[in-house]
Design a protein around this motif. Structure first.
Motif, short mmCIF file in Angstrom:
data_model
loop_
_atom_site.label_atom_id
_atom_site.label_comp_id
_atom_site.label_asym_id
_atom_site.label_seq_id
_atom_site.Cartn_x
_atom_site.Cartn_y
_atom_site.Cartn_z
N ILE A 71 0.83 -1.20 0.00
CA ILE A 71 0.00 0.00 0.00
C ILE A 71 0.86 1.25 0.00
O ILE A 71 0.63 2.20 -0.76
CB ILE A 71 -0.96 -0.01 1.21
CG1 ILE A 71 -1.99 -1.12 1.06
CG2 ILE A 71 -1.65 1.35 1.36
CD1 ILE A 71 -2.87 -1.32 2.28
N VAL A 72 1.88 1.27 0.86
CA VAL A 72 2.78 2.43 0.92
C VAL A 72 3.51 2.59 -0.42
O VAL A 72 3.70 3.71 -0.91
CB VAL A 72 3.79 2.28 2.07
CG1 VAL A 72 4.84 3.38 2.03
CG2 VAL A 72 3.06 2.31 3.40
N GLN A 73 3.94 1.48 -1.01
CA GLN A 73 4.64 1.55 -2.29
C GLN A 73 3.76 2.15 -3.37
O GLN A 73 4.24 2.86 -4.25
CB GLN A 73 5.09 0.14 -2.68
CG GLN A 73 6.01 0.10 -3.90
CD GLN A 73 6.67 -1.25 -4.06
OE1 GLN A 73 7.76 -1.49 -3.54
NE2 GLN A 73 6.01 -2.16 -4.76
N ARG A 74 2.46 1.89 -3.30
CA ARG A 74 1.54 2.39 -4.31
C ARG A 74 1.03 3.79 -3.99
O ARG A 74 1.04 4.68 -4.85
CB ARG A 74 0.35 1.41 -4.44
CG ARG A 74 -0.76 1.87 -5.36
CD ARG A 74 -0.29 2.08 -6.79
NE ARG A 74 0.25 0.85 -7.37
CZ ARG A 74 0.74 0.77 -8.60
NH1 ARG A 74 0.77 1.85 -9.36
NH2 ARG A 74 1.22 -0.38 -9.06
N LEU A 75 0.58 4.03 -2.75
CA LEU A 75 -0.06 5.31 -2.40
C LEU A 75 0.92 6.35 -1.88
O LEU A 75 0.64 7.55 -1.95
CB LEU A 75 -1.15 5.08 -1.35
CG LEU A 75 -2.31 4.18 -1.72
CD1 LEU A 75 -3.31 4.09 -0.57
CD2 LEU A 75 -3.00 4.67 -2.98
N GLY A 76 2.02 5.88 -1.31
CA GLY A 76 2.95 6.81 -0.66
C GLY A 76 2.68 6.91 0.83
O GLY A 76 1.56 6.64 1.29
N PRO A 77 3.70 7.30 1.60
CA PRO A 77 3.54 7.36 3.06
C PRO A 77 2.47 8.35 3.52
O PRO A 77 1.72 8.06 4.45
CB PRO A 77 4.94 7.79 3.54
CG PRO A 77 5.87 7.33 2.46
CD PRO A 77 5.11 7.50 1.19
N ILE A 81 -0.77 7.29 5.79
CA ILE A 81 -0.92 7.76 7.17
C ILE A 81 -2.25 8.45 7.39
O ILE A 81 -2.86 8.34 8.47
CB ILE A 81 0.26 8.67 7.56
CG1 ILE A 81 1.53 7.84 7.71
CG2 ILE A 81 -0.03 9.41 8.88
CD1 ILE A 81 2.76 8.65 8.05
N LEU A 82 -2.76 9.15 6.39
CA LEU A 82 -4.07 9.79 6.53
C LEU A 82 -5.15 8.74 6.85
O LEU A 82 -5.98 8.93 7.73
CB LEU A 82 -4.42 10.55 5.26
CG LEU A 82 -3.77 11.92 5.07
CD1 LEU A 82 -4.15 12.50 3.71
CD2 LEU A 82 -4.18 12.88 6.18
N VAL A 83 -5.11 7.63 6.11
CA VAL A 83 -6.08 6.57 6.34
C VAL A 83 -5.83 5.90 7.69
O VAL A 83 -6.76 5.66 8.47
CB VAL A 83 -6.03 5.55 5.20
CG1 VAL A 83 -6.98 4.38 5.48
CG2 VAL A 83 -6.39 6.20 3.87
N ALA A 84 -4.56 5.60 7.97
CA ALA A 84 -4.21 4.87 9.19
C ALA A 84 -4.52 5.69 10.44
O ALA A 84 -5.04 5.15 11.43
CB ALA A 84 -2.73 4.50 9.17
N SER A 85 -4.23 6.98 10.40
CA SER A 85 -4.49 7.80 11.58
C SER A 85 -5.98 7.96 11.82
O SER A 85 -6.43 8.06 12.96
CB SER A 85 -3.81 9.17 11.43
OG SER A 85 -4.32 9.87 10.31
N SER A 86 -6.76 7.97 10.74
CA SER A 86 -8.22 8.03 10.90
C SER A 86 -8.73 6.79 11.63
O SER A 86 -9.61 6.87 12.50
CB SER A 86 -8.90 8.15 9.54
OG SER A 86 -8.51 9.35 8.88
N ALA A 87 -8.15 5.62 11.29
CA ALA A 87 -8.53 4.39 11.98
C ALA A 87 -8.15 4.46 13.46
O ALA A 87 -8.92 4.02 14.33
CB ALA A 87 -7.86 3.19 11.32
N MET A 88 -6.99 5.03 13.75
CA MET A 88 -6.58 5.13 15.16
C MET A 88 -7.47 6.08 15.94
O MET A 88 -7.79 5.84 17.10
CB MET A 88 -5.12 5.57 15.25
CG MET A 88 -4.13 4.47 14.94
SD MET A 88 -2.46 4.83 15.51
CE MET A 88 -2.68 4.71 17.28
N GLY A 115 -4.82 -1.14 16.50
CA GLY A 115 -3.75 -2.00 16.02
C GLY A 115 -3.57 -1.95 14.52
O GLY A 115 -2.44 -1.85 14.02
N ALA A 116 -4.67 -2.01 13.78
CA ALA A 116 -4.59 -1.97 12.32
C ALA A 116 -4.07 -0.62 11.83
O ALA A 116 -3.20 -0.56 10.95
CB ALA A 116 -5.96 -2.26 11.72
N GLY A 117 -4.60 0.46 12.41
CA GLY A 117 -4.14 1.78 12.00
C GLY A 117 -2.69 2.02 12.35
O GLY A 117 -1.92 2.58 11.55
N ASN A 118 -2.29 1.57 13.52
CA ASN A 118 -0.92 1.82 13.94
C ASN A 118 0.10 1.07 13.08
O ASN A 118 1.18 1.59 12.80
CB ASN A 118 -0.73 1.42 15.41
CG ASN A 118 0.64 1.80 15.93
OD1 ASN A 118 0.95 2.97 16.11
ND2 ASN A 118 1.48 0.81 16.16
#
Length: 393
Positions: A71-77, A81-88, A115-118
């Motif tokens: 995912i990071v390779q495709r979307l970029g960091p 992080i925008l998606v992951a931090s929203s989950a957190m 856990g998933a977001g982090n």
């Protein structure tokens, strides 16, 4: 993937943004752990039950982190992080709601999101940090991880004040979720620009290939050993002071604060030590500190001695993860995949640790249960040679 040439001020701004992201992640993920006894008590859980609840975090992380690299390779960091931090943010709010209502299922669902977001957040910020580190040409990854530890120090301080003031843990969790959103969403916009691979461009390394690389696996074992050492203190140090020494919840929060303070200082100055003596020697020295600190905590003699042990434990656990992340990202074209694979192994420590310590604590007592950290430190010691930098990048 094309590398974009950038001027030094642009890279320095990105460095500051990455550091702020690490700090915020530390506050979001670890800030509430100093009040773990309050979460356990509000949910009416035993030591073993609380260990199983913490399994929701690590289990979700284990499932999610192998997906993070592609995912990071495709979307970029930044976008990841925008998606992951929203989950957190949603997860912290869910944990707060669970403790407010006394609902274990709601709290568990919140911890799954945390856990998933982090895990995705972790891979993303480490890939970005490694890119900044390469462009600057000096060892700064431990300082980024010091930012994470600083976030946990701030969280521990907030927890100690909240506990002393009688603020409910659910209110603290709601405040933490709000702060995470306010800081993270604008910060990632300052990250370095990301160019995704072209559709016809072959991937430099696949996930399955990375799983067959001995060096990547050994780096993962470094992160496993040191991650277990760090995670055990995160989850159980405060509880060990409350249950093992009969200390107050405030003292438990202070004890956790000594641990994360030592981690922060060690990571701030660890880069200079690594550049002078090398990754491998420094890692082996930290194992000695970790063993000494652990034995002081489990001795059960006096709270001041245990607090000093927490300091040494923090120094011992401090550099395994940042060094492992840097080593996995030595080759920039393979960084995202290798970081996610090594991180998957490292996060197994957070999967096994909480329930293992919980079950042992139920039968042996929490202080005696902590002795299994010695095995984790031995794993880190035996695998430490894999952290030697690649001769070519």
């Amino acid at each position: 993937m094309t590398t974009i040439d950038l001027d030094l001020p642009r890279i320095e701004r990105a460095k500051a943004a990455v550091a702020a992201t690490f700090v915020t992640n530390g506050l979001a993920f670890g800030g509430w752990l100093a009040r773990a006894p309050a979460v356990r008590d509000d949910l009416h859980l035993s030591a073993a039950g609380f260990g199983l609840l913490l399994l929701c975090i690590s289990g979700a992380a284990i499932v999610s982190i192998p997906l993070a690299g592609p995912i990071v390779q495709r979307l970029g960091p930044a976008r990841t992080i925008l998606v992951a931090s929203s989950a957190m943010v949603l997860g912290l709010a869910g944990l707060g709601t669970g403790t407010l209502t006394g609902s274990v299922p709601i709290a568990a669902a919140g911890l799954v999101l945390v856990g998933a977001g982090n895990s995705a957040w972790d891979v993303s910020m480490n890939v970005e940090g490694a890119d900044v580190e390469r462009r600057l040409g000096r060892t700064i990854m431990p300082r980024f991880h010091a930012g994470f530890s600083l976030g946990t120090v701030l969280g521990a301080g907030m927890s100690a004040l909240a506990a002393a003031a009688g603020l409910p843990i659910w209110a603290q969790l709601y405040l933490t979720a709000t702060l995470t959103a306010v800081v993270t969403f604008p910060t990632v916009r300052v990250f370095l620009p990301h160019t995704p691979p072209a559709a016809d461009e072959p991937r430099p390394v696949s996930v399955s290939q990375a799983w067959r690389e001995p060096r990547t696996i050994l780096i993962g074992l470094i992160m496993l050993g040191f991650g277990f050492t760090e995670g055990t203190a995160n989850d159980w140090l405060a509880i060990s002071l409350v249950d093992g020494y009969g200390a107050s919840e405030t003292v438990g929060a202070v004890g956790y604060g000594t641990f994360v303070t030592a981690m922060t200082l060690s990571r701030l100055f660890g880069g200079a030590a690594i550049e002078r003596w090398g990754r491998v020697r420094v890692l082996r020295a930290t194992v000695v500190c970790g063993v000494a600190g652990l034995l002081m905590v489990v001795a059960g003699l006096a709270v001041p001695l245990a607090l000093l042990g927490g300091l040494l434990w923090g120094a011992g656990a401090s550099l395994g993860f940042p060094v492992g992340m840097s080593a996995a990202a030595d080759d920039p074209t393979r960084a995202a995949i290798r970081v996610s694979v090594a991180g998957s192994i490292g996060y197994a420590a957070f999967l096994a640790g909480p329930p293992l310590i919980g079950v042992l604590a139920q039968h042996l007592g929490v202080l005696q249960a902590l002795l299994c950290v010695l095995g984790a430190l031995l794993i880190g010691l035996l695998a430490s040679g894999a952290a030697k930098p690649l001769s070519t990048h």
